[in-house]
Design a protein around this motif. Sequence first.
Motif, PDB file in Angstrom:
ATOM      1  N   LYS A 183      20.397  -9.095  20.597  1.00 25.62           N
ATOM      2  CA  LYS A 183      20.317  -9.067  19.137  1.00 25.62           C
ATOM      3  C   LYS A 183      20.185  -7.642  18.603  1.00 25.62           C
ATOM      4  O   LYS A 183      20.734  -7.309  17.547  1.00 25.62           O
ATOM      5  CB  LYS A 183      19.114  -9.901  18.653  1.00 25.62           C
ATOM      6  N   GLU A 184      19.452  -6.805  19.326  1.00 21.25           N
ATOM      7  CA  GLU A 184      19.275  -5.440  18.852  1.00 21.25           C
ATOM      8  C   GLU A 184      20.592  -4.680  18.898  1.00 21.25           C
ATOM      9  O   GLU A 184      20.903  -3.881  18.003  1.00 21.25           O
ATOM     10  CB  GLU A 184      18.234  -4.720  19.719  1.00 21.25           C
ATOM     11  N   ARG A 201      22.528  -5.806  15.901  1.00 19.63           N
ATOM     12  CA  ARG A 201      22.068  -5.160  14.665  1.00 19.63           C
ATOM     13  C   ARG A 201      22.580  -3.724  14.564  1.00 19.63           C
ATOM     14  O   ARG A 201      23.086  -3.299  13.519  1.00 19.63           O
ATOM     15  CB  ARG A 201      20.535  -5.150  14.612  1.00 19.63           C
ATOM     16  N   LEU A 206      24.361  -8.698   8.534  1.00 15.54           N
ATOM     17  CA  LEU A 206      23.210  -7.975   9.094  1.00 15.54           C
ATOM     18  C   LEU A 206      21.907  -8.556   8.559  1.00 15.54           C
ATOM     19  O   LEU A 206      20.927  -8.712   9.291  1.00 15.54           O
ATOM     20  CB  LEU A 206      23.320  -6.486   8.742  1.00 15.54           C
ATOM     21  N   LEU A 240      20.857 -11.610  10.428  1.00 16.73           N
ATOM     22  CA  LEU A 240      20.229 -11.340  11.716  1.00 16.73           C
ATOM     23  C   LEU A 240      18.762 -10.989  11.539  1.00 16.73           C
ATOM     24  O   LEU A 240      17.907 -11.317  12.369  1.00 16.73           O
ATOM     25  CB  LEU A 240      20.937 -10.181  12.423  1.00 16.73           C
ATOM     26  N   ASP A 241      18.471 -10.268  10.448  1.00 17.08           N
ATOM     27  CA  ASP A 241      17.078  -9.865  10.196  1.00 17.08           C
ATOM     28  C   ASP A 241      16.226 -11.080   9.796  1.00 17.08           C
ATOM     29  O   ASP A 241      15.037 -11.112  10.005  1.00 17.08           O
ATOM     30  CB  ASP A 241      17.028  -8.809   9.085  1.00 17.08           C
TER      31      ASP A 241
END
Length: 470
Positions: free
Chosen positions: A429-430, A433, A466, A469-470
């Motif tokens: 996931k990072e 991002r 984005l 995702l956060d």
Amino acid sequence: MKSFITILAVSVLLCACSQRDDNKQQVDAGRKFNKAFEELAKAESGTRQEKRDADSPPIEEYRQAKLQAAANELKPLTSTGRGAQQLAARNLIAETSASKARLLARDAVLAWTDQTPLASELISDASSIRMARVIATENGKVDMTAYLADLRKQEQDLVAQQESLNGQVAELQKSVEDMRAQAQDLNDKRMKKAAEADELSRKAFKAEGQMQYDLYVQAAGATREADKLTADADLITAKLSVDHAKLRVAQKQVEHSGILLGEVRDAIKQAQQRGTDVAKLASDSQERAENLTKKFDEQFKSFVSTQADKIDAVFAESMKNYDDAVNGLTTASGVAPQASKSLADLELAGLRAEMGQVLHQQSVIDATYLDLLKSLGESVSSTLPDRATALTEAQTAAEARANKAKDAAKDALVTAAETLQKLTEASDKEVQRTALGQLIQVNLSLGSVTGNTEYNDSATKLRSQLHQLD
């Protein structure tokens, strides 16, 4: 340094391996990495590590030398040992080339800033030559009545010209002030982000396990943001230099217009009071035109050679170093362990995006240089027709460079976008991002390069992705 965090993380792992394993290669590799990081620390801290005196090289040369020394330590490790070891070594060597490329690009931009006042003076002098020759010709006429009528018409034209130029100066001054404020704001933000990255790196060095990795990733992200802010500030600076050059042109024209207006009014007075002085005035104006022409030729030669040697050639050298860095990171990605593959690709895409932004900056400067040459050509077309060929040749070359840089910028950004798009689907996931954040900026840059608003629309959609995702 963009690759610093990645290399440091791998180096720590290598040192840990050497403690568990007596393998000579691992021990030697650990020593080389330690030595390389000693050189990197000197490059990062500058003069804090050792005393410098009047004979010491400039700080940028010192830093580049330390970076190169670190790279030299690790060259033997680029084809031996584990994949992680090779990845770290190749990344650092690539970063050395990228760092030199950034420095060269910055030097070219600074040279352009110094170059623009000369263009302003050339355009003003060309106008002054034309007017001086007109005055010389008019004063050579025997018919004082017609001569006086022409001078009064010139006086009216110059007064009107000054009023118009004063309006242009006011508008350009406001534009310059606004862009200076923007550049200052971007630089302040960049320094804040750079400080944030430094603090995160320090914390990461002391941390362990996952916390250390997370901090390294955060530091790398802050560093990339600082690099982006630097690129944005450099672009604003390039735009500022354009308007500043225009402002100097307008101010010079006001100044020369005032000088010429005074000369015309003096000519009227002299013609009214002393008809016999007409011949002397014509001679003085002709001499002034000849002196200005000589000065113009010398300064035009300097203008063109400076553009070629200190801007175009330096940008070309910067691109060569960017190519070396990209090739190095491409090879590094090929030897990266599977666990590090996404991060290696992310690093490569980021460097390509940076290269595209620098190429765009070069295309803007070359396009502005072309516009200045065209303005100069318009000014000298009737006054110095024998110089027209040289100007036409310079314009053709400048246009070709601008188009080439623009096309190369688009290619680099598109390639970066393709890699980043794939990374947005990574399992980490990072990584997703980070890739999305970079992809947003790349799309915005492509919109600026191509003028295609679809890239801006794409950036807006990516922001929404984005946020999800956060």
